[in-house]
Design a protein around this motif. Sequence first.
Motif, PDB file in Angstrom:
ATOM      1  N   ALA A  34       0.845  -1.192   0.000  1.00  0.00           N
ATOM      2  CA  ALA A  34       0.000   0.000   0.000  1.00  0.00           C
ATOM      3  C   ALA A  34       0.877   1.239   0.000  1.00  0.00           C
ATOM      4  CB  ALA A  34      -0.920   0.008   1.213  1.00  0.00           C
ATOM      5  N   LEU A  35       0.430   2.271  -0.685  1.00  0.00           N
ATOM      6  CA  LEU A  35       1.039   3.596  -0.589  1.00  0.00           C
ATOM      7  C   LEU A  35       0.177   4.422   0.358  1.00  0.00           C
ATOM      8  CD1 LEU A  35       3.036   5.805  -1.346  1.00  0.00           C
ATOM      9  CD2 LEU A  35       1.634   6.311  -3.358  1.00  0.00           C
ATOM     10  N   THR A  36       0.790   4.930   1.428  1.00  0.00           N
ATOM     11  CA  THR A  36       0.034   5.646   2.462  1.00  0.00           C
ATOM     12  C   THR A  36       0.766   6.941   2.809  1.00  0.00           C
ATOM     13  OG1 THR A  36       1.178   4.326   4.146  1.00  0.00           O
ATOM     14  CG2 THR A  36      -1.009   3.567   3.457  1.00  0.00           C
ATOM     15  N   ASP A  37       0.861   7.847   1.857  1.00  0.00           N
ATOM     16  CA  ASP A  37       1.553   9.103   2.119  1.00  0.00           C
ATOM     17  C   ASP A  37       0.808   9.935   3.150  1.00  0.00           C
ATOM     18  OD1 ASP A  37       3.979   9.161   0.659  1.00  0.00           O
ATOM     19  OD2 ASP A  37       2.869   9.404  -1.218  1.00  0.00           O
ATOM     20  N   HIS A  38       1.566  10.765   3.858  1.00  0.00           N
ATOM     21  CA  HIS A  38       0.982  11.612   4.898  1.00  0.00           C
ATOM     22  C   HIS A  38       0.070  12.681   4.295  1.00  0.00           C
ATOM     23  CE1 HIS A  38       3.497  10.046   8.152  1.00  0.00           C
ATOM     24  NE2 HIS A  38       4.527  10.114   7.336  1.00  0.00           N
ATOM     25  N   ASN A  39      -1.204  12.617   4.647  1.00  0.00           N
ATOM     26  CA  ASN A  39      -2.160  13.691   4.339  1.00  0.00           C
ATOM     27  C   ASN A  39      -2.213  14.084   2.865  1.00  0.00           C
ATOM     28  OD1 ASN A  39      -2.847  14.099   7.189  1.00  0.00           O
ATOM     29  ND2 ASN A  39      -0.775  14.890   7.357  1.00  0.00           N
ATOM     30  N   THR A  40      -2.012  13.121   1.979  1.00  0.00           N
ATOM     31  CA  THR A  40      -2.160  13.404   0.552  1.00  0.00           C
ATOM     32  C   THR A  40      -2.381  12.114  -0.221  1.00  0.00           C
ATOM     33  OG1 THR A  40      -1.148  14.438  -1.400  1.00  0.00           O
ATOM     34  CG2 THR A  40       0.330  13.273   0.094  1.00  0.00           C
ATOM     35  N   ILE A  41      -3.132  12.244  -1.319  1.00  0.00           N
ATOM     36  CA  ILE A  41      -3.309  11.106  -2.232  1.00  0.00           C
ATOM     37  C   ILE A  41      -2.733  11.436  -3.617  1.00  0.00           C
ATOM     38  CG2 ILE A  41      -5.263   9.935  -1.100  1.00  0.00           C
ATOM     39  CD1 ILE A  41      -5.723  12.580  -3.807  1.00  0.00           C
ATOM     40  N   LEU A  42      -1.904  12.477  -3.698  1.00  0.00           N
ATOM     41  CA  LEU A  42      -1.412  12.933  -4.995  1.00  0.00           C
ATOM     42  C   LEU A  42      -0.544  11.907  -5.717  1.00  0.00           C
ATOM     43  CD1 LEU A  42      -0.586  16.710  -4.349  1.00  0.00           C
ATOM     44  CD2 LEU A  42      -2.551  15.701  -5.520  1.00  0.00           C
ATOM     45  N   GLY A  43       0.042  10.960  -4.991  1.00  0.00           N
ATOM     46  CA  GLY A  43       0.871   9.947  -5.642  1.00  0.00           C
ATOM     47  C   GLY A  43       0.132   8.693  -6.047  1.00  0.00           C
ATOM     48  N   LEU A  44      -1.167   8.610  -5.732  1.00  0.00           N
ATOM     49  CA  LEU A  44      -1.872   7.340  -5.927  1.00  0.00           C
ATOM     50  C   LEU A  44      -2.047   6.965  -7.397  1.00  0.00           C
ATOM     51  CD1 LEU A  44      -4.598   7.161  -3.134  1.00  0.00           C
ATOM     52  CD2 LEU A  44      -2.229   6.368  -3.138  1.00  0.00           C
ATOM     53  N   ASP A  45      -2.356   7.926  -8.261  1.00  0.00           N
ATOM     54  CA  ASP A  45      -2.531   7.594  -9.680  1.00  0.00           C
ATOM     55  C   ASP A  45      -1.250   6.994 -10.254  1.00  0.00           C
ATOM     56  OD1 ASP A  45      -5.204   8.143 -10.207  1.00  0.00           O
ATOM     57  OD2 ASP A  45      -4.827  10.267 -10.543  1.00  0.00           O
ATOM     58  N   ARG A  46      -0.127   7.614  -9.969  1.00  0.00           N
ATOM     59  CA  ARG A  46       1.147   7.093 -10.466  1.00  0.00           C
ATOM     60  C   ARG A  46       1.447   5.722  -9.871  1.00  0.00           C
ATOM     61  NH1 ARG A  46       5.761  11.678 -10.166  1.00  0.00           N
ATOM     62  NH2 ARG A  46       7.007   9.750 -10.371  1.00  0.00           N
ATOM     63  N   PHE A  47       1.139   5.551  -8.612  1.00  0.00           N
ATOM     64  CA  PHE A  47       1.379   4.277  -7.928  1.00  0.00           C
ATOM     65  C   PHE A  47       0.530   3.162  -8.529  1.00  0.00           C
ATOM     66  CE2 PHE A  47       0.061   1.496  -4.288  1.00  0.00           C
ATOM     67  CZ  PHE A  47       1.279   0.888  -4.049  1.00  0.00           C
ATOM     68  N   LEU A  48      -0.757   3.404  -8.667  1.00  0.00           N
ATOM     69  CA  LEU A  48      -1.667   2.362  -9.136  1.00  0.00           C
ATOM     70  C   LEU A  48      -1.480   2.042 -10.612  1.00  0.00           C
ATOM     71  CD1 LEU A  48      -4.862   3.523  -7.214  1.00  0.00           C
ATOM     72  CD2 LEU A  48      -3.380   1.588  -6.650  1.00  0.00           C
ATOM     73  N   ASN A  49      -0.854   2.961 -11.361  1.00  0.00           N
ATOM     74  CA  ASN A  49      -0.610   2.737 -12.792  1.00  0.00           C
ATOM     75  C   ASN A  49       0.855   2.464 -13.102  1.00  0.00           C
ATOM     76  OD1 ASN A  49      -3.331   3.281 -14.109  1.00  0.00           O
ATOM     77  ND2 ASN A  49      -3.082   5.152 -12.915  1.00  0.00           N
TER      78      ASN A  49
END
Length: 284
Positions: A34-49
């Motif tokens: 899992a990607l669980t950055d502090h107080n942001t989801i800005l990296g999730l698209d890059r992570f999931l793709n």
Amino acid sequence: MKCDMHNHSIFSDGTFTPEKLVEIARESNLSAIALTDHNTILGLDRFLNAPNSSNIHLVGGIEFSTDYKGIELHILGLFIPKEFYSEIEEKVKNELKKKEQSNINLVNNLIKKGFDLTYEDIKNTTPNGNINRAVIANYMMHKGYVESVSEAFEKYLNPSNGLYTPPEKLSALDTIEYINSIGAVSVLAHPFLNLKTEDKIREFLTVAKEKGLDGMEVYYSKFSEEQTAITEKLADEFNLIKSGGSDFHGENKPEIKMGTGKCNLNIPYSVYENLKRRFSEKNK
């Protein structure tokens, strides 16, 4: 088959890109992360793709910094639905501004104390300019002011020393309710780091369970065998999913490796399966 449900990227205070995290997971023979950055989801698209030749299960998450009776608690939201990304980013925007100002104030107080540093210099040590006290501590260590990150916290960065004033945070209990309202899975991160004792953890779990808390980290890099045993017992007592993660930050915490922590972790794949099952149940 192993997993790791707590990792950070350059979008908060980690040193690796979301794509690199997936690569490290493959090299570490992990089956889910899992990607669980502090107080942001800005990296999730890059992570999931990200390129994922090993078909590792990738979980989009976030680590909320919250408050419970004056104690900072971290609540993970796992399996964040994409349709709520914008809403979440708006929700944490003000919190991030408060956090940055508290860090600026901390650096200014350190300067007044005689340390030769600037906020901009510290920002320049991070890929995306994201700063927290761990980054400041690392900078102080590399400048030779302290011998370790823990020494920086003990002498200067702890609120009790008078140089750092924590920003006002989201309510822990409200955050759990919010995570549930969007169909994601809520997990209390590293309870012993913040609540310190079994009694205080039990006190929080009593009210958090009523708000719908789904799980708790029982496998964590900085837990002793005794602490792991206690959290496992408490998870059973409160019927919580047993989660686990290394809290991997890359070079900011070089002693902690993805999947294995300080060589003390072996998080079973069933942790991912149980969390995924709860997500599916919530979104039938």
